[in-house]
Motif scaffolding. Structure first.
Motif, mmCIF file in Angstrom:
data_model
loop_
_atom_site.group_PDB
_atom_site.id
_atom_site.type_symbol
_atom_site.label_atom_id
_atom_site.label_comp_id
_atom_site.label_asym_id
_atom_site.label_seq_id
_atom_site.Cartn_x
_atom_site.Cartn_y
_atom_site.Cartn_z
ATOM 1 N N TYR A 280 0.877 -1.203 0.171
ATOM 2 C CA TYR A 280 0.112 -0.050 -0.160
ATOM 3 C C TYR A 280 0.810 1.148 -0.021
ATOM 4 N N GLN A 281 2.003 1.326 0.833
ATOM 5 C CA GLN A 281 2.783 2.328 0.962
ATOM 6 C C GLN A 281 3.378 2.891 -0.216
ATOM 7 N N HIS A 282 4.024 1.712 -1.255
ATOM 8 C CA HIS A 282 4.682 1.844 -2.410
ATOM 9 C C HIS A 282 3.813 2.027 -3.501
ATOM 10 N N THR A 283 2.560 1.975 -3.636
ATOM 11 C CA THR A 283 1.604 1.923 -4.665
ATOM 12 C C THR A 283 1.683 3.329 -5.275
ATOM 13 N N ASN A 284 2.069 3.420 -6.683
ATOM 14 C CA ASN A 284 2.005 4.637 -7.453
ATOM 15 C C ASN A 284 0.522 5.141 -7.581
ATOM 16 N N SER A 285 -0.355 4.315 -7.815
ATOM 17 C CA SER A 285 -2.043 4.780 -7.985
ATOM 18 C C SER A 285 -2.539 5.068 -6.905
ATOM 19 N N GLU A 286 -3.587 5.590 -7.035
ATOM 20 C CA GLU A 286 -4.609 5.672 -5.804
ATOM 21 C C GLU A 286 -4.929 4.325 -5.109
ATOM 22 N N ALA A 287 -4.608 4.337 -3.990
ATOM 23 C CA ALA A 287 -4.905 3.080 -3.005
ATOM 24 C C ALA A 287 -5.513 3.269 -1.607
ATOM 25 N N GLU A 288 -6.231 2.258 -1.400
ATOM 26 C CA GLU A 288 -6.796 2.095 -0.013
ATOM 27 C C GLU A 288 -6.513 0.681 0.582
ATOM 28 N N LEU A 289 -6.493 0.817 1.959
ATOM 29 C CA LEU A 289 -6.175 -0.295 2.812
ATOM 30 C C LEU A 289 -7.039 -0.765 3.674
ATOM 31 N N TYR A 290 -7.586 -1.882 3.799
ATOM 32 C CA TYR A 290 -8.821 -2.384 4.614
ATOM 33 C C TYR A 290 -8.327 -3.389 5.342
ATOM 34 N N LEU A 291 -8.060 -3.325 6.668
ATOM 35 C CA LEU A 291 -7.754 -4.420 7.468
ATOM 36 C C LEU A 291 -8.873 -4.705 8.365
ATOM 37 N N VAL A 292 -8.767 -6.041 8.525
ATOM 38 C CA VAL A 292 -9.920 -7.031 9.288
ATOM 39 C C VAL A 292 -9.384 -7.275 10.552
ATOM 40 N N ASP A 293 -9.822 -6.748 11.713
ATOM 41 C CA ASP A 293 -9.277 -7.392 12.995
ATOM 42 C C ASP A 293 -9.681 -9.008 13.410
ATOM 43 N N GLY A 294 -8.761 -9.653 13.582
ATOM 44 C CA GLY A 294 -9.197 -11.056 14.019
ATOM 45 C C GLY A 294 -9.124 -12.221 12.847
ATOM 46 N N ALA A 295 -8.853 -11.440 11.690
ATOM 47 C CA ALA A 295 -9.053 -12.429 10.327
ATOM 48 C C ALA A 295 -7.527 -12.992 10.002
ATOM 49 N N ASN A 296 -7.801 -14.256 10.188
ATOM 50 C CA ASN A 296 -6.545 -15.093 9.376
ATOM 51 C C ASN A 296 -6.548 -14.825 7.853
ATOM 52 N N HIS A 297 -5.439 -15.725 7.394
ATOM 53 C CA HIS A 297 -5.183 -15.521 5.850
ATOM 54 C C HIS A 297 -6.623 -15.921 5.063
ATOM 55 N N GLY A 298 -6.819 -14.854 4.252
ATOM 56 C CA GLY A 298 -8.098 -15.149 3.333
ATOM 57 C C GLY A 298 -9.337 -15.174 3.998
ATOM 58 N N GLU A 299 -9.496 -14.680 5.444
ATOM 59 C CA GLU A 299 -10.460 -14.752 6.004
ATOM 60 C C GLU A 299 -11.308 -13.638 6.283
ATOM 61 N N SER A 300 -10.960 -12.537 5.884
ATOM 62 C CA SER A 300 -11.613 -11.206 6.012
ATOM 63 C C SER A 300 -13.255 -11.288 5.578
ATOM 64 N N PHE A 301 -13.618 -11.689 4.237
ATOM 65 C CA PHE A 301 -14.823 -11.817 3.506
ATOM 66 C C PHE A 301 -15.872 -12.629 4.270
ATOM 67 N N ALA A 302 -15.164 -13.681 4.953
ATOM 68 C CA ALA A 302 -16.086 -14.367 5.784
ATOM 69 C C ALA A 302 -16.306 -13.851 7.285
ATOM 70 N N MET A 303 -15.595 -13.115 7.725
ATOM 71 C CA MET A 303 -15.548 -12.547 9.053
ATOM 72 C C MET A 303 -16.477 -11.174 8.877
ATOM 73 N N GLN A 304 -16.153 -10.478 7.912
ATOM 74 C CA GLN A 304 -16.830 -9.218 7.875
ATOM 75 C C GLN A 304 -17.515 -8.766 6.475
ATOM 76 N N LYS A 305 -18.567 -10.011 6.298
ATOM 77 C CA LYS A 305 -19.060 -10.078 4.748
ATOM 78 C C LYS A 305 -19.577 -8.656 4.327
#
Length: 326
Positions: A280-305
């Motif tokens: 995210y910090q090194h992205t040249n284009s417009e970017a956003e960072l969405y972090l999901v608390d408590g989510a393991n690998h690939g689990e973000s959609f399942a935890m906070q659908k």
């Protein structure tokens, strides 16, 4: 005295020979372990991939699986630049639209597993959807896993094929998970990326293949990356055509002009969240960072659908007109 000197000379000669043999044997071991196509038993009981019972229920028994099974996907095939037959599945939107999402799956996965996200894009956002088996996965040919690097060119070729099919006014979104997220990021900085690609969602990406393996070698085997990972990289170059260090999402996002939404679980121990933050910090284009608390690998959609969907829709709404598609 002369006998002692001869013995020392023999020892000094044997040390590099033994070291070389260990390096070669170790390289073949790790190539077989991670790169060569086939089942990977070492991942089946990997604590870093454990998810909640609710998430596992969604992945294995979720309603989306019935939805995928009930759809009439159009099978598609292309031949890769190095001669492999690649397989994919296209599903047109319920109403005419110029919006298309290309969904890219993770390591050891397959195309239709991305129906977890495809249902949302198709049913709620009104998109055409396309899901491909990466080389070495599903029905696609290949005896190795590319971890996103050769796959980035396959993705570009799929995009061009679909734009030809649907029309030059097609607006394309890339949405990748894990290895698929690295794939879309690795494609993002390519000069030949079709102009129709308007936005990218990268869920649980790693910044480079070398850094991913270095992290895993330390975590799983308590080994330093150098020199074993470097020799395995050379073997991979010979057998699969790419070096681990050249397979860098970090370098590619530094060149991209495509807006990127990064998604990552704060509790991810398989691909540490620090990698997403650095991307995210090194992205040249417009970017956003969405972090999901408590989510393991690939689990973000399942935890906070619900929140996940809102984040994606809001992000895409900045670059595509979604109002008429709802």
């Amino acid at each position: 005295m002369r006998t002692i000197k001869i013995k020392w000379k023999m020892i000094l000669l044997l040390v590099p020979v033994v070291f070389l043999v260990i390096q070669i044997a170790g390289s073949f071991f790790f190539y077989e372990l991670a790169i060569k196509r086939g089942e990977k038993e070492y991942l089946q009981k990997n604590a870093d991939l454990e998810v909640s019972a609710e998430s596992m229920a969604l992945y294995t028994k979720g309603q989306w699986k019935d939805w995928v099974a009930s759809q009439k996907f159009e099978p598609m095939n292309i031949v890769s630049r190095d001669g492999m037959q690649l397989s994919g599945y296209y599903l047109g939107a319920s109403m005419p639209t110029n919006k298309l999402v290309i969904l890219t799956h993770g390591y050891l996965g397959n195309a239709k597993q991305m129906g977890l996200f495809g249902q949302y894009y198709h049913e709620e956002l009104g998109f055409n959807i396309f899901m491909a088996d990466a080389r070495g996965h599903g029905k696609s040919e290949g005896d190795y896993y590319g971890f996103g690097w050769p796959d980035r060119l396959d993705l570009i070729d799929w995009t061009e094929t679909l734009v030809t099919k649907l029309g030059a006014d097609t607006e394309v979104v890339y949405h990748g998970l894990s290895m698929g997220a690295a794939t879309v990021l690795m494609a993002s900085g390519e000069e030949e990326l079709p102009r129709q690609v308007k936005a990218i969602v990268a869920d649980s990406p790693y910044k480079s293949v070398y850094q991913l393996f270095a992290y895993q070698m330390d975590r799983m085997f308590h080994l330093p990356a150098f020199p074993l990972l470097d020799s395995t990289s050379l073997l991979t170059k010979i057998r699969a055509g790419y070096l681990f260090k050249e397979a860098s999402a970090l370098r590619e996002v530094g060149k991209t002009n495509v807006p990127i939404l990064y998604v990552h679980g704060n509790a991810d121990t398989f691909v540490p969240v620090a990698m997403a933050k650095e991307l995210y910090q090194h992205t040249n284009s417009e970017a956003e960072l969405y972090l999901v608390d408590g989510a393991n690998h690939g689990e973000s959609f399942a935890m906070q659908k619900a929140e996940y969907k809102n984040k994606v829709q809001h992000f895409l709404g900045n670059y595509l007109n979604l109002v008429a598609e709802k």
